[in-house]
Design a protein around this motif. Structure first.
Motif, PDB file in Angstrom:
ATOM      1  N   ARG B 205      42.420  50.737  29.049  1.00  0.00           N
ATOM      2  CA  ARG B 205      42.731  49.187  29.250  1.00  0.00           C
ATOM      3  C   ARG B 205      42.321  48.676  27.873  1.00  0.00           C
ATOM      4  NH1 ARG B 205      44.671  48.839  34.027  1.00  0.00           N
ATOM      5  NH2 ARG B 205      43.501  50.048  35.711  1.00  0.00           N
ATOM      6  N   THR B 217      35.851  44.973  30.288  1.00  0.00           N
ATOM      7  CA  THR B 217      35.181  45.919  31.018  1.00  0.00           C
ATOM      8  C   THR B 217      35.104  45.533  32.386  1.00  0.00           C
ATOM      9  OG1 THR B 217      33.085  44.481  30.627  1.00  0.00           O
ATOM     10  CG2 THR B 217      33.549  46.432  29.124  1.00  0.00           C
ATOM     11  N   THR B 218      34.925  44.163  33.071  1.00  0.00           N
ATOM     12  CA  THR B 218      34.886  43.835  34.317  1.00  0.00           C
ATOM     13  C   THR B 218      35.664  42.623  34.747  1.00  0.00           C
ATOM     14  OG1 THR B 218      32.612  44.761  34.369  1.00  0.00           O
ATOM     15  CG2 THR B 218      33.436  43.411  35.990  1.00  0.00           C
ATOM     16  N   LEU B 219      36.426  42.440  35.716  1.00  0.00           N
ATOM     17  CA  LEU B 219      37.039  41.261  35.999  1.00  0.00           C
ATOM     18  C   LEU B 219      36.367  40.814  37.318  1.00  0.00           C
ATOM     19  CD1 LEU B 219      39.276  39.003  35.532  1.00  0.00           C
ATOM     20  CD2 LEU B 219      40.601  40.356  37.312  1.00  0.00           C
ATOM     21  N   THR B 220      35.902  39.588  37.170  1.00  0.00           N
ATOM     22  CA  THR B 220      35.069  39.053  38.156  1.00  0.00           C
ATOM     23  C   THR B 220      36.133  37.734  38.812  1.00  0.00           C
ATOM     24  OG1 THR B 220      33.056  39.309  37.331  1.00  0.00           O
ATOM     25  CG2 THR B 220      33.047  37.769  38.945  1.00  0.00           C
ATOM     26  N   THR B 221      35.758  37.822  40.280  1.00  0.00           N
ATOM     27  CA  THR B 221      37.061  36.696  40.782  1.00  0.00           C
ATOM     28  C   THR B 221      36.070  35.645  41.490  1.00  0.00           C
ATOM     29  OG1 THR B 221      37.563  37.684  42.606  1.00  0.00           O
ATOM     30  CG2 THR B 221      39.089  37.813  40.622  1.00  0.00           C
ATOM     31  N   ASN B 222      36.317  34.712  41.719  1.00  0.00           N
ATOM     32  CA  ASN B 222      35.355  33.843  42.327  1.00  0.00           C
ATOM     33  C   ASN B 222      36.122  32.714  43.126  1.00  0.00           C
ATOM     34  OD1 ASN B 222      34.145  30.763  42.104  1.00  0.00           O
ATOM     35  ND2 ASN B 222      32.356  32.319  42.865  1.00  0.00           N
ATOM     36  N   ALA B 223      35.933  32.767  44.431  1.00  0.00           N
ATOM     37  CA  ALA B 223      36.438  31.484  45.274  1.00  0.00           C
ATOM     38  C   ALA B 223      35.551  30.674  45.780  1.00  0.00           C
ATOM     39  CB  ALA B 223      37.429  32.227  46.174  1.00  0.00           C
ATOM     40  N   ASN B 224      35.533  29.517  45.802  1.00  0.00           N
ATOM     41  CA  ASN B 224      34.807  28.510  46.620  1.00  0.00           C
ATOM     42  C   ASN B 224      35.350  27.700  47.626  1.00  0.00           C
ATOM     43  OD1 ASN B 224      32.579  29.224  44.748  1.00  0.00           O
ATOM     44  ND2 ASN B 224      33.546  28.196  42.958  1.00  0.00           N
ATOM     45  N   ILE B 459      45.886  44.528  33.675  1.00  0.00           N
ATOM     46  CA  ILE B 459      44.534  44.597  34.133  1.00  0.00           C
ATOM     47  C   ILE B 459      44.504  43.889  35.699  1.00  0.00           C
ATOM     48  CG2 ILE B 459      42.158  43.378  34.098  1.00  0.00           C
ATOM     49  CD1 ILE B 459      43.146  42.842  31.022  1.00  0.00           C
ATOM     50  N   PRO B 460      44.132  44.872  36.499  1.00  0.00           N
ATOM     51  CA  PRO B 460      44.101  44.716  38.002  1.00  0.00           C
ATOM     52  C   PRO B 460      43.262  43.487  38.395  1.00  0.00           C
ATOM     53  CG  PRO B 460      42.929  46.713  37.439  1.00  0.00           C
ATOM     54  CD  PRO B 460      43.499  46.115  36.170  1.00  0.00           C
ATOM     55  N   PRO B 462      41.145  42.090  41.609  1.00  0.00           N
ATOM     56  CA  PRO B 462      40.709  42.566  42.901  1.00  0.00           C
ATOM     57  C   PRO B 462      41.223  41.501  44.014  1.00  0.00           C
ATOM     58  CG  PRO B 462      38.942  41.847  41.658  1.00  0.00           C
ATOM     59  CD  PRO B 462      40.163  41.787  40.924  1.00  0.00           C
TER      60      PRO B 462
END
Lengths: 476, 462
Positions: B205, B217-224, B459-460, B462
């Protein structure tokens, strides 16, 4: 049910039962969803009045005769409760004390007279305990509002709310900024809790709650917070659920490692009269069940609920972790939670009178000393330069500075416009506080004259429980 | 020779300064770069223009045709820094004032490029032992590769054919063949530390951008869901890509940040990256010293506000790495390191009192800095710690083992560092340096903000 845990005096454990039963009606509807209230809806039964015979020197306060200037007026109901403080039956005595507590601050002066006059130890002890509970409840219990007004302006409604919310010399007053436009409203609030009443005012007038931060009073305006979502009122607290968040992390070096979590965010409100020392960052969930029947209550990991933020703040954010729901789940059918705050129950008041002439004036109360070095008035702004003892100031003194008030001769507060400084010198912290002289009193714009500086210095605190319950929160 | 040809020769450098023209920036990364390029293709070998071409350019600089002069100046500015000696010679030789000035400007561009050029490595190894490979690699660098031990290297064999490839490209080529992982050393940002465990940032990557390795290093997704309205509604969706940035220590880069210009999904939809992706724009990232004396390599966050119908992959993310590098330094030496003797040092206008104490094979350096208007956490103070080295008689740096947190007495900030003579620096003979003979600083007194383009792919989400 909110509950107080005494830190300094275990004797004073107080539940909401007493305070909520202050009015003749049942407790207000708390949950908009119709969820059953966690609070008792009726007052505990009051034992019939029994005057024990053979009890010498039991004091009685005149009931109907005009009282002398120093003698408080006592209703028949209050006299009955006072008499029952000497009852042989402990339950009756306790019920009498509860009843006096429910009467609130109006009972304090008669009880003080009773203490001075009676030689009955049981009666004196009961009266003393009742006074302590009333005083404590005045600081930490819910304020009950009753207003029936017709064809009045929004400013008049807010002014009446302000008047009733004044407790123990500390204002819970609000303001209505440019809201009426000549329009008239009618409102009927009957023995409702502070936040219920505030919401009712909003609903009737279209106003919104306006929060100033710190322990400043709430206000009402056209541009404040709109809170129609899920909420729960417990005594002096109101909990509003604001956001449900889903977070997913993927570890890119190992894309199979995916962590998913959900949490729900709340805004917690406390009546402005409460002086909160610590407020929790997390809500402890007791129940969270989705519509598939799965519990979403996350495991109680160590330290999960230990996060606290210091400082007196009338509202704050808190959140709760949730387990990941089933994919088919669409809502949380029932959510119950709890949070604990530490509130001040006793203070010593530090006052510096004749403030505008104060120069290097030092006063001490509750172990804290303040020196006012100078006061400057420029237009509508009053600037106070002062110093405090640096010791025991975990937050650098800012929390204490937020509690400093300037009041005029009639007890109206000047709005705190900010605190500057904080640097140390010779064991003291130097601050510069700015206040705005412009205010609204009884719906009128006025310019206040700063008369004295007032600082309540906390000397006793208690842990208060707040419990809440909500229904049908969407997950998708 | 036309301009586009000269640029294509230099495309591999992928380096520019902030002041560089848009034309140059857009040419540096080929728009059709393969999505998941193999490591060796992260940066192609740099080329140098034949000497004859340079002579032609220099001649064109004196042409009566202003367009030809401009083209030649642009082409010279894009030359490989290896050509600098010839260019400097031309500056000395000319008596034409205009030509002198034009050449100076062009040479400055080449010098800027040289500042953040990657170290170029040539390695041809067949079935080599990892330790040998590391020694040969380290010998070509002007910074140290160090390790606490070499036991974890193992007995495997490594193979590589690399000609003048950027350091990070070589490391990525070697990565699948050995257990070597790289971390920035918070206690010694002038070196790279090699370890055998932990996250391998040199994975598929990551991407090489000049002297930097950009490692998502990390992908963070956030849904509100907004619960407040009478009818709860979807409120917002956000992505945060966490990116570690490893920089070659020779850069002595500070204020490292990412500015993402574009991020699209596999359907070409913009994921709406925030313009300044440094996370906290006030954060000051030093090379290995993140606003203090602890921390790892800069960990940056790229924030995005994707549409509700975003796809499953960040197909491409491009932008620039920004950093601040020294362009002029002040060299300060303190000799005569007798125990306990206090030396007064003027470092960039700051008066320091320095004491070096030796115990066995260890040295403690204590620094007092007058409080006045100084801040122990500001960039100059950090640089003071970062750029401090103890040197033995052979010019070897001792190994830095720790940086003491800031304290203060009545009038001074007090801080310092511990150095050891024992350690492993690959490519260096012996595991023990000589005794420290001097304390040296090369403190930046002039800096420049630089940019290096980068591109991440596939970059995948999630």
């Amino acid at each position: 049910m909110y509950r107080l845990h005494s830190i300094t005096t275990p004797l004073l454990i107080l539940t909401a039962c007493a305070c909520l039963a202050a009015g003749p009606t049942t407790a207000p509807t708390l949950a908009p969803t119709g969820a059953p209230s966690l609070l008792p809806s009726v007052a505990p039964p009051v034992a019939p009045s029994v005057s024990p015979t053979g009890t010498p020197a039991t004091a009685r306060i005149p009931v109907t005769a005009p009282a002398p200037a120093t003698m408080p007026t006592v209703s028949k109901e209050m006299q009955g409760a006072i008499d029952r403080l000497t009852d042989d039956d402990a339950n009756t005595r306790e019920a009498a004390q509860d009843q006096l507590v429910q009467m609130g601050p109006i009972a304090i002066d008669p009880l003080k007279q009773l203490i001075a006059a009676t030689t009955d130890i049981e009666q004196r002890t009961g009266a003393q305990a009742a006074i302590m509970r009333i005083e404590e409840m005045a600081m930490t219990g819910p304020t009950i509002i009753t207003m029936k007004m017709e064809n009045v302006t929004a400013e008049q409604i807010v002014a009446e709310f302000t008047r009733q919310a004044k407790v123990m010399g500390k204002s819970s007053d609000g303001e209505a900024d440019d809201v009426s436009g000549g329009k008239k409203y009618s409102i009927n609030i009957d023995h409702q809790l502070y936040w219920t009443a505030a919401r009712q005012i909003c609903k009737a007038t279209g106003l919104k709650i306006n929060l100033h931060g710190g322990n400043s009073p709430i206000g009402f305006s056209r541009g404040g917070m709109d809170l129609p979502g899920p909420y729960f009122i417990d005594g002096p607290f109101m909990i509003v659920a604001t956001t449900l968040s889903t977070n997913t992390d993927i570890e890119l070096a190992h894309p199979g490692n995916i962590n998913r979590n959900q949490n729900i965010q709340f805004v917690c409100f406390a009546e402005p009269k409460l002086q909160i020392g610590q407020r929790p960052n997390s809500v402890k969930l007791v129940e969270a069940t989705d519509d598939t029947g799965k519990s979403l209550v996350a495991a109680d990991t160590e330290g999960m609920y230990s996060g606290f933020t210091d400082g007196n703040q009338g509202y704050w954010d808190a959140n709760a972790m949730l387990n990941t729901p089933e994919p088919a789940a669409k809502k949380i059918v029932r959510l119950r939670g709890q949070l604990q705050v530490v509130a001040t129950t006793k203070t010593e008041t530090l006052e510096i009178p004749d403030l505008l002439k104060a120069k290097n004036v030092t006063r001490t109360a509750g172990g804290q000393s303040i020196t006012v070095n100078s006061v400057n008035v420029r237009g509508d702004e009053v600037t106070v330069n002062l110093s405090i003892l640096a010791s025991n100031m975990n937050d650098g003194g800012y929390q204490m500075m937020q509690s400093v008030r300037l009041v005029d001769a009639e007890g109206h507060y000047l709005q705190n416009n900010g605190v500057g400084g904080g640097g140390g010198m010779n064991g003291r912290l130097q601050f510069r506080l700015n206040f705005n002289r412009r205010s609204s009193v009884d719906g009128k714009d006025v310019v206040l004259q700063a008369d004295k500086l007032v600082l309540p210095v906390p000397t006793e605190t208690k842990v208060m429980d707040c419990n809440f319950e909500m229904k049908d929160l969407p997950l998708k | 020779m036309n301009c586009s040809r000269s640029l294509s020769l230099l495309a591999s450098l992928a380096i520019t300064t902030i002041a560089t023209s848009t034309r140059a920036q857009s040419s540096l990364i080929p728009p059709d770069a393969p999505a998941a390029a193999p490591a060796a293709k992260d940066s192609a070998p740099p080329s140098t223009r034949p000497a004859a071409d340079i002579e032609v350019l220099l001649k064109d600089m004196s042409s009566d045709d202003w367009k030809l002069r401009q083209q030649a100046a642009d082409a010279i500015g894009d030359l490989d820094p290896a050509m600098l000696p010839r260019l400097r010679k031309a500056i000395e030789a000319t008596t034409d004032v205009d030509l002198h000035s034009a050449l100076l400007t062009a040479v400055k561009r080449v010098e800027d490029k040289a500042m953040i050029m990657p170290s170029l490595v040539t390695l041809h190894l067949k079935d080599a032992a990892p330790l040998d490979a590391l020694n040969q690699l380290a010998a070509q660098l002007n910074f140290d590769l160090v390790a606490d031990s070499t036991d974890w290297l193992g007995e495997g064999k490594v193979n590589i054919d690399a000609d003048h490839l950027p350091f990070w490209t070589v490391m990525k080529m070697l990565s699948p063949q050995w257990p070597v992982k790289v971390v920035s050393m918070p206690t010694d940002p002038s070196r790279l530390s090699l370890v055998g465990t932990g996250n391998n940032l040199m994975n598929d990557r990551s991407t090489v951008a000049g002297s930097f390795l950009i490692c998502p290093t990390t992908l963070t997704t956030n849904a509100n869901i907004d619960l407040l309205p009478a009818v709860p509604e979807f409120k917002s969706r956000s992505y945060v890509l966490h990116v570690a940035v490893l920089a070659e220590p020779k850069l002595r880069a500070s204020r490292i940040s990412l500015a993402v210009k574009e991020a699209i999904d596999e359907n070409g939809k913009s994921l709406k990256p925030a313009e300044n992706a440094a996370g906290n724009p006030n954060a000051v990232f030093f090379n290995g010293m993140q606003g203090g004396t602890s921390g790892q390599q800069p960990a940056l966050q790229v924030r995005m506000s994707p549409p509700p119908d975003a796809g499953k992959t960040i197909a491409k993310m491009s932008g620039v790495v920004r950093c601040r590098v020294p362009t002029r330094t002040q060299h300060v030496e303190v000799g005569d390191l007798a125990d306990g003797k206090e030396h007064t040092v003027d470092l960039g206008g700051r008066q320091l009192k320095v004491t070096v104490t030796a115990t066995d094979k260890q040295y403690d350096v204590k620094i007092l800095m007058a409080m006045g208007n100084t801040n122990p956490n500001d960039e100059q103070s950090m640089a003071m710690l970062r750029d401090m080295n103890l040197i033995d008689a052979d010019g070897n740096s001792l190994y830095r083992r720790g940086i003491s947190p800031f304290g203060n007495n009545a009038r001074n900030w007090v801080f310092g560092a511990t150095f050891s003579r024992e350690g492993t620096a690959f490519g260096r003979k012996g595991k023990v340096t000589g005794e420290a003979v001097k304390l040296v600083w090369d403190v930046a007194v002039e800096t420049k903000d630089m940019e290096t383009p980068f591109e991440l792919v596939n970059i995948p989400i999630p």
